[in-house]
Scaffold this active site. Structure first.
Site, PDB file in Angstrom:
ATOM      1  N   SER A 235      42.884  61.745 -57.143  1.00  0.00           N
ATOM      2  CA  SER A 235      43.843  60.638 -57.316  1.00  0.00           C
ATOM      3  C   SER A 235      43.615  59.458 -56.367  1.00  0.00           C
ATOM      4  O   SER A 235      43.792  58.310 -56.791  1.00  0.00           O
ATOM      5  CB  SER A 235      45.294  61.134 -57.263  1.00  0.00           C
ATOM      6  OG  SER A 235      45.614  61.684 -56.014  1.00  0.00           O
TER       7      SER A 235
ATOM      8  N   CYS B  36      41.095  63.964 -53.188  1.00  0.00           N
ATOM      9  CA  CYS B  36      39.841  63.837 -53.971  1.00  0.00           C
ATOM     10  C   CYS B  36      40.023  62.941 -55.202  1.00  0.00           C
ATOM     11  O   CYS B  36      39.581  61.805 -55.215  1.00  0.00           O
ATOM     12  CB  CYS B  36      39.319  65.213 -54.386  1.00  0.00           C
ATOM     13  SG  CYS B  36      38.731  66.211 -52.991  1.00  0.00           S
TER      14      CYS B  36
ATOM     15  N   ASN C 297      45.786  64.993 -53.328  1.00  0.00           N
ATOM     16  CA  ASN C 297      45.737  63.552 -53.023  1.00  0.00           C
ATOM     17  C   ASN C 297      44.664  63.220 -51.986  1.00  0.00           C
ATOM     18  O   ASN C 297      44.814  62.314 -51.180  1.00  0.00           O
ATOM     19  CB  ASN C 297      47.111  63.031 -52.562  1.00  0.00           C
ATOM     20  CG  ASN C 297      47.243  61.517 -52.557  1.00  0.00           C
ATOM     21  OD1 ASN C 297      47.967  60.958 -51.735  1.00  0.00           O
ATOM     22  ND2 ASN C 297      46.556  60.830 -53.444  1.00  0.00           N
TER      23      ASN C 297
ATOM     24  N   ASP D 254      38.514  69.559 -60.740  1.00  0.00           N
ATOM     25  CA  ASP D 254      38.775  69.502 -59.301  1.00  0.00           C
ATOM     26  C   ASP D 254      37.466  69.752 -58.557  1.00  0.00           C
ATOM     27  O   ASP D 254      36.882  70.825 -58.675  1.00  0.00           O
ATOM     28  CB  ASP D 254      39.803  70.585 -58.958  1.00  0.00           C
ATOM     29  CG  ASP D 254      40.252  70.505 -57.527  1.00  0.00           C
ATOM     30  OD1 ASP D 254      39.596  69.803 -56.731  1.00  0.00           O
ATOM     31  OD2 ASP D 254      41.268  71.139 -57.198  1.00  0.00           O
TER      32      ASP D 254
ATOM     33  N   CYS E 206      47.160  63.997 -58.361  1.00  0.00           N
ATOM     34  CA  CYS E 206      46.385  65.241 -58.443  1.00  0.00           C
ATOM     35  C   CYS E 206      47.067  66.282 -57.564  1.00  0.00           C
ATOM     36  O   CYS E 206      48.255  66.143 -57.258  1.00  0.00           O
ATOM     37  CB  CYS E 206      44.921  65.008 -58.049  1.00  0.00           C
ATOM     38  SG  CYS E 206      44.656  64.483 -56.347  1.00  0.00           S
TER      39      CYS E 206
HETATM   40  P1  4NP Z   1      42.464  66.921 -55.310  1.00  0.00           P
HETATM   41  O1  4NP Z   1      41.540  68.128 -54.768  1.00  0.00           O
HETATM   42  O2  4NP Z   1      43.652  67.587 -55.965  1.00  0.00           O
HETATM   43  O3  4NP Z   1      41.588  66.229 -56.277  1.00  0.00           O
HETATM   44  O4  4NP Z   1      42.842  66.107 -54.095  1.00  0.00           O
HETATM   45  C1  4NP Z   1      42.016  69.154 -53.947  1.00  0.00           C
HETATM   46  C2  4NP Z   1      42.186  68.931 -52.599  1.00  0.00           C
HETATM   47  C3  4NP Z   1      42.637  69.950 -51.782  1.00  0.00           C
HETATM   48  C4  4NP Z   1      42.918  71.193 -52.310  1.00  0.00           C
HETATM   49  C5  4NP Z   1      42.766  71.412 -53.668  1.00  0.00           C
HETATM   50  C6  4NP Z   1      42.315  70.388 -54.478  1.00  0.00           C
HETATM   51  N1  4NP Z   1      43.363  72.242 -51.463  1.00  0.00           N
HETATM   52  O5  4NP Z   1      43.535  73.368 -51.947  1.00  0.00           O
HETATM   53  O6  4NP Z   1      43.559  72.009 -50.256  1.00  0.00           O
END
Ligand code: 4NP
Length: 148
Positions: free
Chosen positions: A10, A8, A6, A120, A3
């Site tokens: 994945s 949430c 990494n 997301d 994702c």
């Molecule tokens: P993930 O979610 O891609 O499912 O881990 C996110 C985690 C952090 C961020 C974006 C999406 N961020 O912008 O920090």
């Protein structure tokens, strides 16, 4: 499992698939997860993801954030991405068609050819984490059965 952060989607997919593989006593499968970004390298999964996962008996506390690297194309037979943006970012690092053919949207396992993304949950409310769990769990259930 790939994702953006990494923390949430994945790591949840990694934890769920590992658990199913263990429960179904499937041997010789190595599961890992990473993010396309470098935002959360070395970090534990998001607390909201962990809290929701543990309600289902999935413990993610040992996982740590890692960034996708081109060498992952050599280390893995399949690379499941959570959404189309992750897919573009991973494909941008592909060296050839063999690399490209390893990349698949996770939800195409449960919704063939629909090209749906796992939403997301990072910037949304608590319900998003449970919605993600349900989608990812169903895909990993089918995936683990195909690995038997
Ligand atoms: P993930 O979610 O891609 O499912 O881990 C996110 C985690 C952090 C961020 C974006 C999406 N961020 O912008 O920090």
């Amino acid at each position: 499992m790939v994702c953006l952060g990494n923390i949430c989607r994945s790591p949840l997919a990694e934890g769920i698939l590992r658990q199913k593989i263990e429960e179904k006593e499937i041997d010789n499968v190595f599961v890992d997860s990473c993010g396309t970004s470098d935002y959360h390298i070395g970090q534990t999964p998001d607390k909201r993801t962990q809290d929701n996962a543990i309600k289902h008996g999935t413990d993610l506390s040992n996982l740590r954030g890692r960034q996708f690297a081109q060498s992952d194309f050599d280390s893995f037979d399949k690379i499941f991405v959570m959404d189309s943006s992750n897919k573009e970012d991973v494909l941008a690092l592909a060296r050839n068609n063999e690399d490209k053919n390893k990349v698949e949207l996770l939800l195409n396992i449960t919704h063939p050819n629909n090209n749906l993304g796992v939403p997301d949950p990072y910037f949304g409310g608590a319900n998003g984490f449970e919605d993600v769990y349900i989608l990812v769990d169903a895909a990993c259930e089918k995936l683990s059965d195909s690995l038997r």
